[in-house]
Every structure is written in structure tokens, then in C-alpha cells.
Design a protein around this motif. Structure first.
Motif, PDB file in Angstrom:
ATOM      1  N   GLN A 112       0.811  -1.210   0.000  1.00 25.09           N
ATOM      2  CA  GLN A 112       0.000   0.000   0.000  1.00 25.09           C
ATOM      3  C   GLN A 112       0.840   1.253   0.000  1.00 25.09           C
ATOM      4  O   GLN A 112       0.474   2.265  -0.588  1.00 25.09           O
ATOM      5  CB  GLN A 112      -0.928  -0.008   1.221  1.00 25.09           C
ATOM      6  CG  GLN A 112      -2.089  -0.945   1.054  1.00 25.09           C
ATOM      7  CD  GLN A 112      -2.862  -1.103   2.339  1.00 25.09           C
ATOM      8  OE1 GLN A 112      -2.292  -1.092   3.428  1.00 25.09           O
ATOM      9  NE2 GLN A 112      -4.146  -1.269   2.224  1.00 25.09           N
ATOM     10  N   PHE A 125      -4.416   2.103  -5.266  1.00 25.09           N
ATOM     11  CA  PHE A 125      -4.898   2.465  -3.937  1.00 25.09           C
ATOM     12  C   PHE A 125      -5.170   3.954  -3.855  1.00 25.09           C
ATOM     13  O   PHE A 125      -4.505   4.690  -3.129  1.00 25.09           O
ATOM     14  CB  PHE A 125      -3.879   2.062  -2.874  1.00 25.09           C
ATOM     15  CG  PHE A 125      -3.615   0.588  -2.857  1.00 25.09           C
ATOM     16  CD1 PHE A 125      -4.518  -0.266  -2.271  1.00 25.09           C
ATOM     17  CD2 PHE A 125      -2.487   0.060  -3.455  1.00 25.09           C
ATOM     18  CE1 PHE A 125      -4.297  -1.626  -2.261  1.00 25.09           C
ATOM     19  CE2 PHE A 125      -2.264  -1.297  -3.446  1.00 25.09           C
ATOM     20  CZ  PHE A 125      -3.163  -2.142  -2.848  1.00 25.09           C
ATOM     21  N   GLY A 153      -9.006  -1.912  -1.402  1.00 26.93           N
ATOM     22  CA  GLY A 153      -7.699  -2.511  -1.198  1.00 26.93           C
ATOM     23  C   GLY A 153      -7.119  -2.141   0.139  1.00 26.93           C
ATOM     24  O   GLY A 153      -5.919  -1.934   0.271  1.00 26.93           O
ATOM     25  N   SER A 154      -8.005  -2.049   1.137  1.00 28.87           N
ATOM     26  CA  SER A 154      -7.524  -1.582   2.423  1.00 28.87           C
ATOM     27  C   SER A 154      -7.548  -2.710   3.441  1.00 28.87           C
ATOM     28  O   SER A 154      -8.485  -3.505   3.496  1.00 28.87           O
ATOM     29  CB  SER A 154      -8.429  -0.439   2.896  1.00 28.87           C
ATOM     30  OG  SER A 154      -8.654  -0.518   4.264  1.00 28.87           O
ATOM     31  N   ALA A 155      -6.492  -2.766   4.249  1.00 25.32           N
ATOM     32  CA  ALA A 155      -6.416  -3.807   5.269  1.00 25.32           C
ATOM     33  C   ALA A 155      -7.468  -3.599   6.332  1.00 25.32           C
ATOM     34  O   ALA A 155      -7.909  -4.541   6.976  1.00 25.32           O
ATOM     35  CB  ALA A 155      -5.027  -3.820   5.899  1.00 25.32           C
ATOM     36  N   PHE A 156      -7.897  -2.353   6.507  1.00 19.19           N
ATOM     37  CA  PHE A 156      -8.901  -2.053   7.524  1.00 19.19           C
ATOM     38  C   PHE A 156     -10.201  -2.783   7.224  1.00 19.19           C
ATOM     39  O   PHE A 156     -10.759  -3.494   8.060  1.00 19.19           O
ATOM     40  CB  PHE A 156      -9.132  -0.544   7.564  1.00 19.19           C
ATOM     41  CG  PHE A 156     -10.304  -0.124   8.408  1.00 19.19           C
ATOM     42  CD1 PHE A 156     -10.246  -0.248   9.781  1.00 19.19           C
ATOM     43  CD2 PHE A 156     -11.448   0.387   7.828  1.00 19.19           C
ATOM     44  CE1 PHE A 156     -11.323   0.141  10.556  1.00 19.19           C
ATOM     45  CE2 PHE A 156     -12.523   0.770   8.605  1.00 19.19           C
ATOM     46  CZ  PHE A 156     -12.456   0.650   9.971  1.00 19.19           C
ATOM     47  N   TRP A 157     -10.682  -2.644   5.955  1.00 13.64           N
ATOM     48  CA  TRP A 157     -11.924  -3.324   5.591  1.00 13.64           C
ATOM     49  C   TRP A 157     -11.739  -4.827   5.615  1.00 13.64           C
ATOM     50  O   TRP A 157     -12.645  -5.572   5.985  1.00 13.64           O
ATOM     51  CB  TRP A 157     -12.408  -2.856   4.225  1.00 13.64           C
ATOM     52  CG  TRP A 157     -12.897  -1.447   4.236  1.00 13.64           C
ATOM     53  CD1 TRP A 157     -12.242  -0.356   3.745  1.00 13.64           C
ATOM     54  CD2 TRP A 157     -14.118  -0.957   4.795  1.00 13.64           C
ATOM     55  NE1 TRP A 157     -12.981   0.774   3.954  1.00 13.64           N
ATOM     56  CE2 TRP A 157     -14.144   0.436   4.594  1.00 13.64           C
ATOM     57  CE3 TRP A 157     -15.185  -1.566   5.425  1.00 13.64           C
ATOM     58  CZ2 TRP A 157     -15.193   1.227   5.010  1.00 13.64           C
ATOM     59  CZ3 TRP A 157     -16.230  -0.772   5.841  1.00 13.64           C
ATOM     60  CH2 TRP A 157     -16.238   0.611   5.641  1.00 13.64           C
ATOM     61  N   THR A 207      -5.381 -10.325   4.247  1.00 17.77           N
ATOM     62  CA  THR A 207      -5.804  -9.817   5.549  1.00 17.77           C
ATOM     63  C   THR A 207      -6.991 -10.608   6.053  1.00 17.77           C
ATOM     64  O   THR A 207      -7.024 -11.046   7.206  1.00 17.77           O
ATOM     65  CB  THR A 207      -6.212  -8.341   5.423  1.00 17.77           C
ATOM     66  OG1 THR A 207      -5.274  -7.683   4.612  1.00 17.77           O
ATOM     67  CG2 THR A 207      -6.248  -7.695   6.777  1.00 17.77           C
ATOM     68  N   ALA A 211      -5.832 -14.321   6.993  1.00 12.77           N
ATOM     69  CA  ALA A 211      -4.967 -14.471   8.168  1.00 12.77           C
ATOM     70  C   ALA A 211      -5.751 -14.234   9.448  1.00 12.77           C
ATOM     71  O   ALA A 211      -5.660 -15.021  10.402  1.00 12.77           O
ATOM     72  CB  ALA A 211      -3.786 -13.510   8.080  1.00 12.77           C
ATOM     73  N   ILE A 212      -6.531 -13.168   9.471  1.00 11.03           N
ATOM     74  CA  ILE A 212      -7.261 -12.866  10.698  1.00 11.03           C
ATOM     75  C   ILE A 212      -8.514 -13.728  10.813  1.00 11.03           C
ATOM     76  O   ILE A 212      -8.830 -14.241  11.886  1.00 11.03           O
ATOM     77  CB  ILE A 212      -7.615 -11.367  10.753  1.00 11.03           C
ATOM     78  CG1 ILE A 212      -6.322 -10.560  10.736  1.00 11.03           C
ATOM     79  CG2 ILE A 212      -8.395 -11.041  11.998  1.00 11.03           C
ATOM     80  CD1 ILE A 212      -6.530  -9.084  10.728  1.00 11.03           C
ATOM     81  N   PHE A 218      -6.352 -12.329  18.943  1.00  7.34           N
ATOM     82  CA  PHE A 218      -6.804 -13.694  18.708  1.00  7.34           C
ATOM     83  C   PHE A 218      -5.718 -14.695  19.063  1.00  7.34           C
ATOM     84  O   PHE A 218      -5.993 -15.758  19.621  1.00  7.34           O
ATOM     85  CB  PHE A 218      -7.241 -13.865  17.257  1.00  7.34           C
ATOM     86  CG  PHE A 218      -8.606 -13.306  16.978  1.00  7.34           C
ATOM     87  CD1 PHE A 218      -9.636 -13.505  17.877  1.00  7.34           C
ATOM     88  CD2 PHE A 218      -8.854 -12.590  15.823  1.00  7.34           C
ATOM     89  CE1 PHE A 218     -10.893 -12.997  17.628  1.00  7.34           C
ATOM     90  CE2 PHE A 218     -10.110 -12.085  15.568  1.00  7.34           C
ATOM     91  CZ  PHE A 218     -11.133 -12.287  16.471  1.00  7.34           C
ATOM     92  N   LEU A 269     -13.434  -9.915  11.028  1.00 11.10           N
ATOM     93  CA  LEU A 269     -14.130  -9.889  12.316  1.00 11.10           C
ATOM     94  C   LEU A 269     -15.563 -10.385  12.155  1.00 11.10           C
ATOM     95  O   LEU A 269     -16.043 -11.207  12.931  1.00 11.10           O
ATOM     96  CB  LEU A 269     -14.147  -8.471  12.877  1.00 11.10           C
ATOM     97  CG  LEU A 269     -12.906  -8.044  13.647  1.00 11.10           C
ATOM     98  CD1 LEU A 269     -13.124  -6.671  14.240  1.00 11.10           C
ATOM     99  CD2 LEU A 269     -12.615  -9.043  14.747  1.00 11.10           C
ATOM    100  N   ALA A 293      -9.808  -6.467   7.613  1.00 11.98           N
ATOM    101  CA  ALA A 293      -9.837  -6.906   9.007  1.00 11.98           C
ATOM    102  C   ALA A 293     -11.261  -6.896   9.533  1.00 11.98           C
ATOM    103  O   ALA A 293     -11.680  -7.814  10.244  1.00 11.98           O
ATOM    104  CB  ALA A 293      -8.954  -6.010   9.854  1.00 11.98           C
ATOM    105  N   LEU A 294     -12.027  -5.862   9.168  1.00 10.44           N
ATOM    106  CA  LEU A 294     -13.435  -5.826   9.583  1.00 10.44           C
ATOM    107  C   LEU A 294     -14.187  -7.030   9.021  1.00 10.44           C
ATOM    108  O   LEU A 294     -14.982  -7.667   9.710  1.00 10.44           O
ATOM    109  CB  LEU A 294     -14.093  -4.550   9.076  1.00 10.44           C
ATOM    110  CG  LEU A 294     -14.052  -3.331   9.981  1.00 10.44           C
ATOM    111  CD1 LEU A 294     -14.945  -2.261   9.417  1.00 10.44           C
ATOM    112  CD2 LEU A 294     -14.517  -3.704  11.377  1.00 10.44           C
ATOM    113  N   ALA A 335      -9.704 -16.151  13.750  1.00  9.58           N
ATOM    114  CA  ALA A 335     -10.941 -15.835  14.471  1.00  9.58           C
ATOM    115  C   ALA A 335     -11.855 -17.047  14.509  1.00  9.58           C
ATOM    116  O   ALA A 335     -12.475 -17.340  15.535  1.00  9.58           O
ATOM    117  CB  ALA A 335     -11.652 -14.660  13.805  1.00  9.58           C
ATOM    118  N   ASP A 338      -4.321   1.181   9.334  1.00  9.40           N
ATOM    119  CA  ASP A 338      -4.914  -0.118   9.052  1.00  9.40           C
ATOM    120  C   ASP A 338      -4.041  -1.242   9.579  1.00  9.40           C
ATOM    121  O   ASP A 338      -4.512  -2.215  10.164  1.00  9.40           O
ATOM    122  CB  ASP A 338      -5.079  -0.300   7.539  1.00  9.40           C
ATOM    123  CG  ASP A 338      -6.174   0.571   6.992  1.00  9.40           C
ATOM    124  OD1 ASP A 338      -6.798   1.280   7.797  1.00  9.40           O
ATOM    125  OD2 ASP A 338      -6.375   0.543   5.766  1.00  9.40           O
TER     126      ASP A 338
END
Lengths: 151, 752
Positions: free
Chosen positions: A114, A123, B195-199, B247, B250-251, A145, B205, B201-202, B255, A134
């Protein structure tokens, strides 16, 4: 017609930009490169070329990330070897340890992709600061976890 | 819904804010409609938990609220599966119970005293409102049309395919799972686009939440990797795909492993291997991309591509090898039955015996989705016209879900969201084209050029050659065609609403614990035999009296009567169920020792003969026989229950095995005394019964409900003087023939 036109779009950009998109573990790159291309060109030349290219093109911060990723690969590899040799008895512990390294590696790779200036086109909405936020968010969840899973 | 059609009207003329407020209002109205249409059952009957599985969820929720989270997590339940017990905390999906527990405590904290039962009853309608909102978000990611999202939300709110599992009182895992499914997909698309790790990760979750809520999470586990795989195969690999998928994986995998019931499955079972494989593939592709960009030589590129492909196949071969050697668990039976619809019937009768696992009949599609089902292919076609990464997702999803919904009735539930979304896209495309008042004078008109390429061929037909290069002119000139199409569509929509309301009210709102019938004068008559019988059990039997019944009623007995049961709807132990099946389908002399060994105090059967209630135990009886035969092929034979001509009969012509089986005897015991001599009739099977009813020696009738739906028998204790039950019973019956009884005793046993 339209689909094809669209389909072609991402490809050139990704080839152009993926320059350093993926795992940096450069030593392995060179070894594999030399192994594969022995027929065409002098393998050492190619390996050296890549290495030189990498040294020249990569900013200092990115190199730092790469070192961290290489470290993660080593740690993950060690855990795996331990698991193979000494058995996987506390399987929870092994799994959480191993997936912590894998997950962290992947997250770091994402951060690297990124923040790479060449990937700007892909991006548009993700600034480097946003990418780092992020990254922190993802890592927090991941390690939460892992700790929860470790038993 | 006519509100929504007006949406494009406000484009341009009114400001952004007005449109935003309007949109919010419409969404709130849709949510309200979604909730309201699910309340039929509460209004008609009462606030009660429905059916079978919800009773267990309800019981578990009460346990959670009473004992707290940690006790719930470690819950060992000794009141089910007697004498084995069940590790309930480790074998359930806790998401649903925890959700309602959290809501309960939150409301308590706000000093709103509310009964946990009401939360459980109203949870599903509440979440259906959220599902509508999630569908709105999901659709907005797919299309630029402003009305498609609202239409999709409205469809999702009232489509019977979803209502069937989410009416008030059906407190089942699907109640929250469908919301989580749609929302996870929305987050996935968002992550992929940005392309965001935030979304990502959400997304992981919510995926984890989904795993904690429903076994159907495997659908997500396979759909997202498949989407990525298709993208890679189409040459659409981009760093965004890498970031989003890695992302998420892996998470999300970590979970999902937090749920005890799932545990190590994500790395052990074949269903999850595709996700792992795609994860590895993406690393390879990313790596190859990295080298390909760095090195100019073309030959080298092909070599590296070959290297990647060969690694992929080697990994696949390794996977197959590991599966064969047993390191990775092979596919489960439920999974096989998805590919071969006849598999379950042969190998695992217990799966095939559940009616919702049967293949879908085609009218069910029209019943559950009505007009959406014919708009659905049009929507998928529109996706092909404008094929971006997210449209590929719709195509993949619709293909997979269409197949699965055809295999199992209950998987109609996973098809419904995508049908709503793509039908809304198709409909909004039509409406956007036809609802503009202006004639399309200039081709740059925003509304018109928005809608993609060449659908109305009458305008574009004349142009040739370069047609594909320019945006075709789409628009309708005459007012007549506009009004006719729009009014036709409005009529369809209104009919759809009517149909949905009708289906919901008539087909899906019955609690099945309470039955309703019509009196001759048209007034409603409530048949409440189930609760009557369970209440009887609760009040007249000791706290730890073990009840034997077929597994369908296990959860209800546990929830309503609060008595230990032998088997219940969890069906984790096939042998134990087969034991009960054997006890039900054998002669009394065989059944009695089985019941003694399992400390059975009461036996409960469901009998619909008097009322014409077709879901009774005699109709389910063949499944008991089949399941028992699976374990004891020598002692229980399905063939013996059919007559020579292959008929399943309960009247005079029934086979001896049938007449002597405990189930038959318990169902028809004393039934003929209700009727004048020789006129006993079974109203479900529509046959006349033998004049002489069966005799029971080892059990005695304890309770029979008002309409005879539930009959409860008490298992007799051993005889005081050491006789066997048959002779004791015949002694009691034939008091006058005292002298002969002793010698005849054993003979009667054989004649019976």
C-alpha cells in the motif's frame, strides 16, 4: 466487448507496479532465479541484477519493512522446523505462534504494497498514513486472537 | 415501494441533503415493513418460541443469562442424551445466544426490564431490518444506480425465502446468520475495491462472528476464495486482491478457530482447504509478479509462470495425498450429499430424514421468490455487461447458490440475498431507463448514459461497425411506452408485495407448537396439545424422570417440560438414536430391556390419527426403522414393515412385525374405544383400523392429550412377584380364568 476492454486494464498496471509488491526475502529470490534460468542467461548476472535493482530502487523505510518480513520468515520457519522435529504437542500454542508470524508477515506485506509509490493507481483512497493505521488495527486484532488461542 | 420508484425524480432538482434524508426515511420504512411482516405469528398466536431447534437455543440462552458466560462456555449438559450427556458449550454455535444475552444485559443496564423470552422471540425480526440495510450497502457497491440499493433492501425485507427462517419466534441460528452473511460479503467487496487492510480486518471480524453463529459459514469460506481464484484466472490479479484476501484469511481463520466447536477444523478438514490453497496461490502469484516486473527477459517470465503453475499442482497433489493418508479429514457426509443427492439416503439416513435436507421442488422457487426469480438472470446478465471485480463476485455467488439451493431446501436461504440484489439491479435498470420524463435529446444525459451498453436494440440497431466503440444511445421517446412499462412494473411490484404478505401469513407464521384450525363457523380454534402434554410432564413427573421419544421432540421436552431426554435434535450420536429407533420398532419383549437399561421412565409418542395431523410418529416410523437397521441389520428389517405387495399399512392388513412394534401399539392403544365397534378410523392414513386394539404389557398409559396428539406411557417397574410382564398383565386382565392363566400365559405372548 466491454468486459474484455476492462479486463485488460488492470494487467499492465499490475505488471508495472508490482515491482516490489511481494515478499522481499531477497536471498530466496536469487536462489530460485538462478535455479530456474540457468539455460538462458548467466544466473549470477540475473541475481545480481535483481539485487542491484532492489538496492537502488527501494526507499530506506521499505527496506526496513523488508528486514522485518525476513525476520518473520525466519521465526516462522524455526517454529515449523521445531514442530516437525519435536512434535506438535501443544498444538494450540504452535498454531497461534505460527499463524501470528504468517499473519504478521501478510499484514506487513500489505503495508508494503500500500505504501509503495508505484501502486498509487490501485490504492487511490489509501494514503500511507491510512495504510499504517490499518496495519496497526489489523495487527491488534491478530495478536488478540493469537493470545486468546494460545491456551 | 412506490416511494422508491420516485427516487430518480429528485436527482438534480433537490439538493444532496434532501435525497439523503429521503433515503434514510425509506430505509427506516423498509426496516419497519420487514419487522412488521414477521409479526403475524405473535399477533395470531402469542409470543412463543417456534418449532424444534429454537427451543434448544432458548434453553441455552436462559442458561447463559442465569449462569454467566464462563459457565455457559464450559456447560456440560447431563439432562440430554441420557446417560451420555452432551458437552453443550463445546458443540454449539454460541453467536446467537451471546447476542441475545448481550442485548438482554444492555437493556437491563438501561433499566428496561424485559423478559429474555421476548428478546429471543423478537431477535429474528429485528435482525431482518439490519439485513435489509446490509443488502442496501452491498448493492450500492455493485451498481451506480441510486435506486437499486433501496429496491434490493425492500426485496430482502419481504422476500418469503428469507422470512421462512426469520419470523418472530423462530429463534434459530439463521436469524442472525443471514445478516452476517450479507454484511460480510459487503465488507469483502469493500475491502477488494478499496484494497484496504482495515476493511479486510473488519470483514474477518464479521466472518468470525458468522462462524460463531451458523454452520453455514463454510459457504463464505469457499465463496471468497473461489471469487479470488476466478479473478486470478481472468488475469485480474492486483495488489488490492492480495491485500484484501490475505488480511481476511490471516485474521479470519484465526478468528474462526476461537470457537470450540470449530477448533482445528480450518486446517484439518477438506472444506476449508480451498481457502488455504488460494492463500498459498496468492503468495506465489504476488511473488511471481514481483520477479516478473524486475526482470526484463520474456523467456524468464514464462519459466516463472510455469514454475508457479507447477507449484500449484504439486500442492494440489500433496493435498490429495494428505487426504488419502488421513492427515486432513476427508469431506463430511453432509458435504457429499451436496454433490450426490442420493448419497445421504443410502449412507446416512439420519441426514436424509430431515425434511429440510430434501432437494428443492421447482415450485418452491416461485413460492419463495415470486417475480424475483425471473428478474434474477437479467440482473446477472447486467453484471456481465459491466464486468468489474465486484460483478464477478455476483456471477460466482449466483452460480454457486443456485446449484446449492437446488440440492437442499434450506439452502434457499443463501440464494435469497443474491436473487434480491440482482433482481433489484435489473429492475432499477428498467426503471431508470423508463422513468425519465425528458426525451433523450442529447446523448450526454446523465441518467441515460449511466445505464450501460446496448440494451434497447431498436435505437442502436442502425449503427454498425463502430458501435462497440461508443456509448450507445439508450432512451425511450414516447410517453406511451414509458407509462405502459412503468405501470406494468408497478403492478408486478404490488403483486409481489401481496404475494409476500400472503405467503408469510399463511405458510410461515405457524409456530408448529400450537396448531390452528378453523371451526365450522370460520372462527379460529387453537389446538394446544403439545404444551398441554409438556405441562403435564412438568407437573406430574419427578424432576429427573427420563423421557424417551423420537429425536424430533427432544429439544421441546428439554425446553418446555424440563425433563431429561434420551435423544434430541442435535443428533450427534447416531448409535444412540438408532437405539431409540430399535426400542420403538421392536416387540415389547425386546424393547423393555433396552428401556430399562437406559432408565427410561416415560415414553412419549405423537399420534395424529384422531385429528388428521400428518406429522406424527407413524409417518416418521420408517425413518426410525431405517436408522435402527443401519446399526442392527439383523434385528430390525425395513422389509418386515411392508406387506408382501410392498405397502406400508396400519390397518387390518399390516404385517405382524408392524402390529407388534412398540410404536404401533402405543399409537393405537385404546384408540378403538373412541369409536363405535368396528368403526375406528385413522384420519391421517384414511384407513379403518382392526376391531381389536393392541394390548400393552410393559408400559401403561399415563396421559393422553385432548386431541390425542401426544400420548405418554409410563414404563412399568419389574413385577413384584417376579413374573414377566406379559403373564402379569394377562393375569390382571383375565382375573376370572384364574386356573388357566398360568399355563396360557406364555402362549398368549406368542399369539399377540
Amino acid at each position: 466487448m466491454a468486459p474484455k476492454r476492462n479486463a485488460r486494464e488492470p494487467t499492465p498496471s499490475s505488471t508495472a507496479t508490482a515491482q516490489s509488491s511481494s515478499p522481499a526475502s531477497v536471498p530466496s529470490v536469487s536462489s530460485k532465479a538462478s535455479h530456474k534460468s540457468s539455460s538462458n542467461q548467466s544466473p549470477q548476472q540475473i541475481a545480481l541484477g535483481i539485487w542491484q535493482n532492489y538496492l537502488d530502487m527501494t526507499p530506506q523505510r521499505t527496506k526496513l519493512i523488508d528486514v522485518f518480513m525476513a525476520f518473520l520468515v525466519v521465526v516462522g520457519g524455526l517454529q515449523f522446523v521445531y514442530c516437525v522435529i519435536a512434535g506438535n504437542y501443544p498444538f494450540n500454542a504452535f498454531l497461534s505462534g505460527f499463524s501470528a508470524t504468517v499473519g504478521q508477515f501478510v499484514l506487513t506485506a500489505s503495508l508494503r504494497i500500500q505504501t509503495n509509490a508505484e501502486n498509487k493507481a490501485d490504492f487511490g483512497e489509501v494514503s500511507p498514513e491510512r495504510a499504517f493505521a490499518d496495519y496497526v488495527f489489523g495487527s491488534l486484532i491478530l495478536h488478540f486472537f493469537c493470545v486468546n488461542f494460545i491456551n | 415501494m412506490s416511494d422508491i420508484n420516485d427516487e430518480p425524480f429528485f436527482k438534480g432538482s433537490t439538493g444532496r441533503n434532501t435525497r439523503g434524508v429521503l433515503r434514510l426515511t425509506i430505509l427506516c420504512l423498509i426496516a419497519a415493513a420487514a419487522i412488521a411482516s414477521r409479526l403475524f405469528s405473535v399477533i395470531r398466536f402469542e409470543s412463543i418460541i417456534h418449532e424444534f431447534d429454537p427451543w434448544f437455543n432458548f434453553r441455552a440462552t436462559k442458561y447463559l443469562v442465569q449462569h454467566g458466560f464462563y459457565d455457559f462456555w464450559d456447560w456440560f449438559d447431563d439432562r440430554t442424551w441420557h446417560p451420555l450427556g452432551r458437552v453443550t458449550g463445546g458443540t454449539l454455535y454460541p453467536g446467537l445466544m451471546v447476542t441475545s444475552g448481550v442485548i438482554y444485559h444492555a437493556l437491563r443496564a438501561l433499566t428496561i426490564p424485559v423478559d429474555i423470552r421476548n428478546i429471543c422471540v423478537l431477535l429474528a425480526p429485528g435482525f431482518s431490518g439490519l439485513t435489509a440495510y446490509a443488502t442496501y450497502l452491498f448493492t450500492n457497491e455493485m451498481t451506480t444506480s441510486p435506486s437499486a440499493g433501496l429496491l434490493a433492501a425492500a426485496f430482502m425485507g419481504i422476500a418469503p425465502g428469507y422470512i421462512s427462517r426469520s419470523v418472530a419466534g423462530s429463534y434459530d441460528n439463521e436469524a442472525i446468520a443471514i445478516f452476517l452473511l450479507v454484511f460480510t460479503f459487503f465488507l469483502w467487496i469493500k475491502a477488494l475495491k478499496v484494497g484496504s487492510a482495515f476493511w479486510g480486518a473488519l470483514c474477518a471480524l464479521f466472518y468470525g462472528y458468522m462462524v460463531s453463529a451458523w454452520g453455514g459459514y463454510v459457504f463464505i469460506t469457499n465463496l471468497i476464495p473461489l471469487h479470488v481464484f476466478v479473478l486470478v484466472c481472468m488475469g485480474r490479479f492486483s495488489p488490492r486482491v492480495y491485500v484484501a484476501y490475505c488480511t481476511w484469511f490471516a485474521i479470519g481463520t484465526l478468528a474462526s478457530m476461537q470457537i470450540p466447536f470449530v477448533g482445528f477444523l480450518p486446517i484439518r478438514s477438506s472444506e476449508h482447504m480451498s481457502a488455504l490453497g488460494i492463500f498459498g496461490l496468492l503468495q506465489l502469484v504476488g511473488f511471481v509478479d514481483f520477479i516478473r516486473a524486475g526482470v526484463p527477459s520474456r523467456q524468464f517470465k514464462t519459466l516463472v509462470t510455469g514454475f508457479a503453475v507447477s507449484v500449484f499442482f504439486v500442492a494440489l497433489a500433496g493435498l490429495v495425498l494428505l487426504t488419502i493418508t488421513g492427515v486432513i479429514a476427508p469431506w463430511t457426509g453432509r458435504f457429499y450429499s451436496l454433490w450426490d443427492t442420493g448419497y445421504a439416503k443410502i449412507h446416512i439416513p439420519i441426514i436424509a430424514s430431515v425434511s429440510e435436507h430434501q432437494p428443492t421442488a421447482w415450485p418452491a422457487y416461485f413460492f419463495d421468490l415470486n417475480m424475483l426469480i425471473w428478474l434474477f438472470p437479467a440482473g446477472v446478465y447486467l453484471c456481465f455487461l459491466k464486468l468489474n471485480d465486484e460483478q464477478v463476485f455476483i456471477v460466482v455467488y449466483s452460480i454457486l447458490a443456485s446449484y446449492f439451493s437446488g440440492v437442499m431446501v434450506r439452502l434457499m436461504l443463501t440464494l435469497t440475498p443474491i436473487v434480491c440484489v440482482s433482481a433489484a439491479m435489473a429492475l432499477s435498470y428498467v426503471l431508470d431507463t423508463y422513468l425519465t420524463i425528458k426525451s433523450p435529446a442529447e446523448p450526454t444525459d446523465a441518467q441515460v448514459s449511466e445505464a450501460a451498453n446496448g440494451s434497447s436494440s431498436k435505437k442502436t440497431g442502425k449503427q454498425d461497425g463502430l458501435r462497440s466503440m461508443r456509448e450507445p444511445l439508450v432512451g425511450i421517446y414516447t410517453t406511451f411506452s414509458k407509462t405502459s412499462v412503468v405501470s406494468a412494473m408497478t403492478a408486478y411490484l404490488l403483486i409481489f408485495v401481496l404475494h409476500c404478505t400472503w405467503v408469510t401469513s399463511n405458510a410461515y407464521s405457524s409456530p408448529s407448537v400450537v396448531l390452528a384450525s378453523r371451526m365450522p363457523d370460520g372462527s379460529q380454534h387453537i389446538i394446544d396439545d403439545y404444551r398441554e402434554a409438556y405441562q403435564w410432564l412438568r407437573q406430574n413427573t419427578p424432576e429427573d424422570a427420563k423421557i424417551m421419544s423420537w429425536w424430533d421432540y427432544g429439544y421441546q421436552i428439554g425446553g418446555m417440560a424440563d425433563r431429561p431426554t434420551l435423544v434430541d435434535n442435535n443428533t450427534w450420536n447416531n448409535t444412540h438414536i438408532a437405539t431409540v429407533g430399535k426400542a420403538m420398532s421392536s416387540r415389547e419383549e425386546v424393547s423393555y430391556p433396552i428401556m430399562r437399561q437406559h432408565e427410561v421412565d416415560y415414553v412419549l409418542v405423537v399420534f395424529g390419527g384422531l385429528l388428521g395431523y400428518s406429522g406424527d410418529d407413524i409417518n416418521k416410523f420408517l425413518w426410525m426403522v431405517r436408522i435402527a437397521e443401519g446399526i442392527w441389520p439383523d434385528e430390525v428389517k425395513e422389509r418386515d414393515f411392508f406387506t408382501d405387495r410392498g405397502e406400508y399399512r396400519v390397518d387390518e392388513g399390516a404385517t405382524e412385525t408392524m402390529k407388534n412394534s412398540l410404536m404401533y401399539k402405543m399409537s393405537y392403544y385404546n384408540y378403538n374405544t373412541l369409536f363405535p365397534a368396528g368403526q375406528a378410523q385413522d384420519r391421517v392414513r384414511g384407513v379403518k383400523l382392526p376391531d381389536v386394539g393392541p394390548t400393552l404389557n410393559t408400559v401403561e398409559e399415563a396421559f393422553t392429550s385432548e386431541n390425542w396428539i401426544i400420548r405418554i406411557y409410563k414404563v412399568k417397574d419389574l413385577d413384584n412377584v417376579g413374573r414377566d410382564h406379559a403373564s402379569a398383565a394377562s393375569f390382571d386382565r383375565g382375573n376370572k380364568k384364574k386356573k388357566t392363566t398360568k399355563k396360557r400365559g406364555p402362549k398368549i405372548l406368542r399369539v399377540d
